[in-house]
Write a protein that holds these residues in place. Structure first.
Motif, PDB file in Angstrom:
ATOM      1  N   GLY A  25       0.804  -1.216   0.000  1.00 12.32           N
ATOM      2  CA  GLY A  25       0.000   0.000   0.000  1.00 12.32           C
ATOM      3  C   GLY A  25       0.837   1.267   0.000  1.00 12.32           C
ATOM      4  N   GLN A  26       2.062   1.156   0.502  1.00 16.84           N
ATOM      5  CA  GLN A  26       2.846   2.380   0.631  1.00 16.84           C
ATOM      6  C   GLN A  26       3.211   2.996  -0.716  1.00 16.84           C
ATOM      7  OE1 GLN A  26       6.813   2.239   2.384  1.00 16.84           O
ATOM      8  NE2 GLN A  26       6.073   3.800   3.793  1.00 16.84           N
ATOM      9  N   ARG A  68       0.272   5.140  -1.527  1.00 13.90           N
ATOM     10  CA  ARG A  68       0.180   6.368  -0.711  1.00 13.90           C
ATOM     11  C   ARG A  68       1.263   7.371  -1.094  1.00 13.90           C
ATOM     12  NH1 ARG A  68      -0.797   2.576   3.296  1.00 13.90           N
ATOM     13  NH2 ARG A  68       1.391   2.621   3.867  1.00 13.90           N
ATOM     14  N   ARG A  96      -0.269  -9.451  -2.992  1.00 13.92           N
ATOM     15  CA  ARG A  96      -0.838  -9.594  -1.653  1.00 13.92           C
ATOM     16  C   ARG A  96      -1.972 -10.622  -1.714  1.00 13.92           C
ATOM     17  NH1 ARG A  96       3.226  -7.077  -0.287  1.00 13.92           N
ATOM     18  NH2 ARG A  96       3.253  -5.252   1.064  1.00 13.92           N
ATOM     19  N   HIS A 126      -6.772   2.083   1.926  1.00 11.48           N
ATOM     20  CA  HIS A 126      -6.045   2.787   0.862  1.00 11.48           C
ATOM     21  C   HIS A 126      -6.981   3.682   0.058  1.00 11.48           C
ATOM     22  CE1 HIS A 126      -3.674  -1.126   1.261  1.00 11.48           C
ATOM     23  NE2 HIS A 126      -2.924  -0.198   1.797  1.00 11.48           N
ATOM     24  N   LEU A 172      -1.681   6.083   9.018  1.00 11.06           N
ATOM     25  CA  LEU A 172      -1.284   5.936   7.609  1.00 11.06           C
ATOM     26  C   LEU A 172      -2.009   6.954   6.732  1.00 11.06           C
ATOM     27  CD1 LEU A 172      -0.883   2.066   7.124  1.00 11.06           C
ATOM     28  CD2 LEU A 172       0.875   3.806   7.466  1.00 11.06           C
ATOM     29  N   TRP A 220       0.232  -3.536  11.919  1.00  7.35           N
ATOM     30  CA  TRP A 220       0.925  -3.263  10.655  1.00  7.35           C
ATOM     31  C   TRP A 220       0.950  -1.792  10.281  1.00  7.35           C
ATOM     32  CZ3 TRP A 220       2.760  -7.768  10.923  1.00  7.35           C
ATOM     33  CH2 TRP A 220       1.970  -8.881  11.108  1.00  7.35           C
ATOM     34  N   PRO A 231       1.891   2.466  11.961  1.00  4.42           N
ATOM     35  CA  PRO A 231       2.419   3.210  13.107  1.00  4.42           C
ATOM     36  C   PRO A 231       1.316   3.463  14.122  1.00  4.42           C
ATOM     37  CG  PRO A 231       2.816   4.361  11.008  1.00  4.42           C
ATOM     38  CD  PRO A 231       1.877   3.240  10.714  1.00  4.42           C
ATOM     39  N   HIS A 272       3.436   6.798  17.843  1.00  6.63           N
ATOM     40  CA  HIS A 272       4.648   6.804  16.999  1.00  6.63           C
ATOM     41  C   HIS A 272       4.566   7.994  16.054  1.00  6.63           C
ATOM     42  CE1 HIS A 272       7.452   5.762  13.735  1.00  6.63           C
ATOM     43  NE2 HIS A 272       8.100   5.069  14.643  1.00  6.63           N
ATOM     44  N   SER A 307       6.625  -0.381  19.899  1.00 10.09           N
ATOM     45  CA  SER A 307       5.234  -0.487  20.320  1.00 10.09           C
ATOM     46  C   SER A 307       4.759  -1.927  20.227  1.00 10.09           C
ATOM     47  CB  SER A 307       4.341   0.395  19.428  1.00 10.09           C
ATOM     48  OG  SER A 307       4.399  -0.062  18.095  1.00 10.09           O
ATOM     49  N   ASP A 337      11.688   4.793   6.456  1.00  5.76           N
ATOM     50  CA  ASP A 337      10.918   4.794   5.198  1.00  5.76           C
ATOM     51  C   ASP A 337       9.938   5.973   5.161  1.00  5.76           C
ATOM     52  OD1 ASP A 337       8.019   3.859   5.653  1.00  5.76           O
ATOM     53  OD2 ASP A 337       9.045   2.186   6.599  1.00  5.76           O
ATOM     54  N   HIS A 385      10.680  -1.521   2.575  1.00  7.81           N
ATOM     55  CA  HIS A 385       9.783  -0.358   2.517  1.00  7.81           C
ATOM     56  C   HIS A 385      10.580   0.901   2.164  1.00  7.81           C
ATOM     57  CE1 HIS A 385       6.585  -2.566   4.765  1.00  7.81           C
ATOM     58  NE2 HIS A 385       5.827  -1.751   4.067  1.00  7.81           N
TER      59      HIS A 385
HETATM   60  N1  ATP Z   1       5.118  -0.766  14.522  1.00  8.40           N
HETATM   61  C1  ATP Z   1       5.267   0.231  13.652  1.00  8.40           C
HETATM   62  N2  ATP Z   1       5.738   1.429  14.064  1.00  8.40           N
HETATM   63  C2  ATP Z   1       5.897   2.443  13.194  1.00  8.40           C
HETATM   64  N3  ATP Z   1       5.619   2.355  11.880  1.00  8.40           N
HETATM   65  C3  ATP Z   1       5.156   1.179  11.414  1.00  8.40           C
HETATM   66  C4  ATP Z   1       4.955   0.062  12.272  1.00  8.40           C
HETATM   67  N4  ATP Z   1       4.492  -0.975  11.519  1.00  8.40           N
HETATM   68  C5  ATP Z   1       4.399  -0.524  10.251  1.00  8.40           C
HETATM   69  N5  ATP Z   1       4.801   0.770  10.180  1.00  8.40           N
HETATM   70  C6  ATP Z   1       4.858   1.632   8.986  1.00  8.40           C
HETATM   71  O1  ATP Z   1       3.606   1.584   8.342  1.00  8.40           O
HETATM   72  C7  ATP Z   1       3.774   1.652   6.923  1.00  8.40           C
HETATM   73  C8  ATP Z   1       3.160   0.401   6.326  1.00  8.40           C
HETATM   74  O2  ATP Z   1       3.284   0.377   4.942  1.00  8.40           O
HETATM   75  P1  ATP Z   1       2.677  -0.863   4.086  1.00  8.40           P
HETATM   76  O3  ATP Z   1       2.899  -0.631   2.660  1.00  8.40           O
HETATM   77  O4  ATP Z   1       3.128  -2.155   4.677  1.00  8.40           O
HETATM   78  O5  ATP Z   1       1.204  -0.657   4.463  1.00  8.40           O
HETATM   79  P2  ATP Z   1      -0.135  -1.171   3.958  1.00  8.40           P
HETATM   80  O6  ATP Z   1      -0.860  -0.036   3.358  1.00  8.40           O
HETATM   81  O7  ATP Z   1      -0.762  -1.844   5.151  1.00  8.40           O
HETATM   82  O8  ATP Z   1       0.189  -2.167   2.783  1.00  8.40           O
HETATM   83  P3  ATP Z   1       0.076  -3.713   2.564  1.00  8.40           P
HETATM   84  O9  ATP Z   1      -1.167  -4.188   3.242  1.00  8.40           O
HETATM   85  O10 ATP Z   1       0.011  -3.822   1.119  1.00  8.40           O
HETATM   86  O11 ATP Z   1       1.353  -4.270   3.157  1.00  8.40           O
HETATM   87  C9  ATP Z   1       5.271   1.803   6.708  1.00  8.40           C
HETATM   88  O12 ATP Z   1       5.613   3.176   6.678  1.00  8.40           O
HETATM   89  C10 ATP Z   1       5.863   1.166   7.970  1.00  8.40           C
HETATM   90  O13 ATP Z   1       7.157   1.638   8.303  1.00  8.40           O
END
Ligand code: ATP
Length: 331
Positions: free
Chosen positions: A13-14, A17, A39, A48, A97, A125, A127, A131, A244, A280, A301
């Motif tokens: 997803g990132q 975004r 995925r 998203h 997010l 999954w 922040p 955070h 966390s 990231d 990431h």
């Molecule tokens: N415990 C955490 N603390 C801080 N940031 C986190 C934590 N876990 C995940 N993140 C951040 O959250 C974001 C997740 O991006 P990611 O693309 O995995 O998200 P998503 O939209 O859920 O996508 P997908 O489901 O396709 O994996 C990244 O910036 C990652 O660093």
């Protein structure tokens, strides 16, 4: 029109975004294809599509294909406008997010903005909201991002219902160099909703035990509430690093506290300035304003975000691997 293959690199997803965020900032339309192709649940998730729709509203964008399940999106931005906005993410989608996606545009908007966002504040999954407010926003501030976040109410999976206010003031982004960790005590918050009071205490005590053994003192606030959603968690931070963990059925509160503390201790063991997640999350600002920072590692990431940013901006980001790894972008 920039074409982005959404299955590149991390393929999550990132990419989506970051691509729409930088599209809104640069004014460059983008088409993203093969979204989250590898995925188990390909295409946009509700979280998203809500983020893209919210950004479209702020940037007066014309969009195509923005709905859950969609594997292709077109985003053609207009002018980014400040103002008052109200966004709701269903299904306890991550408030943090969504804010990560909107913030680069809000920082360059034509005026201040006040957003209320409803959804999940402490969900897997992503922040945690602490955070975002305690680790990420202070680091973004070094790059000139002026934002203040207030957590009115937490929201846990699956019910969500968290409520957060974000106030932003636009301005020039500025180059920053975050090369050494900020020296500071460990702080934290242990929180719960609709659970016995001892949960937050046990989480905090276990975290303090792990931190003490590693040589760190900590001050952890306790927050036991009765909110629309039920859950618990703990976020710890020191400077631009966080750790966390979230509670779940069957996971003892002591374990939740220890997991968060172990994550932070691992990040603090590195001489890097920022934690692995922030590394990231900072990429868009590094690409927009230039500068440098060090991180404990280069995650997929982070490298995927660099690749995405490079499609929109000329500034070359270079990475030197190692611990610490150095992320650098020239003037
Ligand atoms: N415990 C955490 N603390 C801080 N940031 C986190 C934590 N876990 C995940 N993140 C951040 O959250 C974001 C997740 O991006 P990611 O693309 O995995 O998200 P998503 O939209 O859920 O996508 P997908 O489901 O396709 O994996 C990244 O910036 C990652 O660093």
């Amino acid at each position: 029109m920039i074409d982005i293959n959404g299955s590149s690199g991390e393929g999550g997803g990132q990419i989506v975004r970051t691509a729409v965020a930088l599209s809104a900032v640069t004014g460059e339309p983008v088409r993203i294809t093969r979204i989250r192709e590898m995925r188990p649940n390909p295409g946009l998730s509700p979280q998203h599509s809500t983020a893209i729709s919210a950004l479209a509203k702020i940037s007066d964008a014309r969009t195509e294909g923005v709905r859950p399940g969609s594997r292709e999106v077109l985003f053609s931005p207009g002018r980014v406008r400040g103002g008052v906005y109200d966004f709701e993410i269903g299904t306890a989608g991550s408030v943090s997010l969504l804010i990560h996606c909107l913030l680069p545009a809000l920082a360059r908007a034509d005026g201040p903005a006040t957003l209320t966002v409803r959804g999940g504040t402490d969900v897997r999954w992503s922040p945690t909201i602490d955070h975002l407010s305690r680790v990420a926003l202070p680091a973004f501030a070094s790059f000139g991002v002026r934002a203040r976040l207030t957590v009115e109410r937490r929201g846990y999976f699956p019910r969500g219902g968290g409520l957060v206010t974000l106030e932003t003031v636009p301005g020039e982004l500025v180059r920053a160099d975050l090369s050494a960790p900020v020296a500071g005590a460990v702080e934290g918050v242990s929180h719960s909703s609709n659970l016995p009071e001892h949960v937050v205490r046990r989480q905090a005590e276990a975290a303090i035990g792990v931190l003490r053994r590693a040589g760190f003192d900590a001050e952890i606030a306790a927050e036991a509430r009765a909110l629309p959603s039920t859950g618990s968690g703990i976020t710890l931070w020191s400077g631009w690093k966080g750790g966390s963990a979230l509670g779940e059925r069957g996971l003892p509160a002591e374990r939740v506290g220890s997991l968060a503390a172990e994550e932070l201790v691992a990040q603090l063991a590195s001489k890097a300035a920022v934690d692995r997640h922030l590394a990231d999350q900072l990429v868009p600002y590094l690409a927009l304003a230039g500068g440098s920072y060090t991180a404990p590692e280069v995650t997929s990431h982070a490298s995927t975000n660099i690749w995405t940013a490079s499609r929109f901006l000329d500034r070359v980001i270079s990475v030197e691997e190692g611990d610490p790894a150095t992320f650098r972008a020239g003037l």
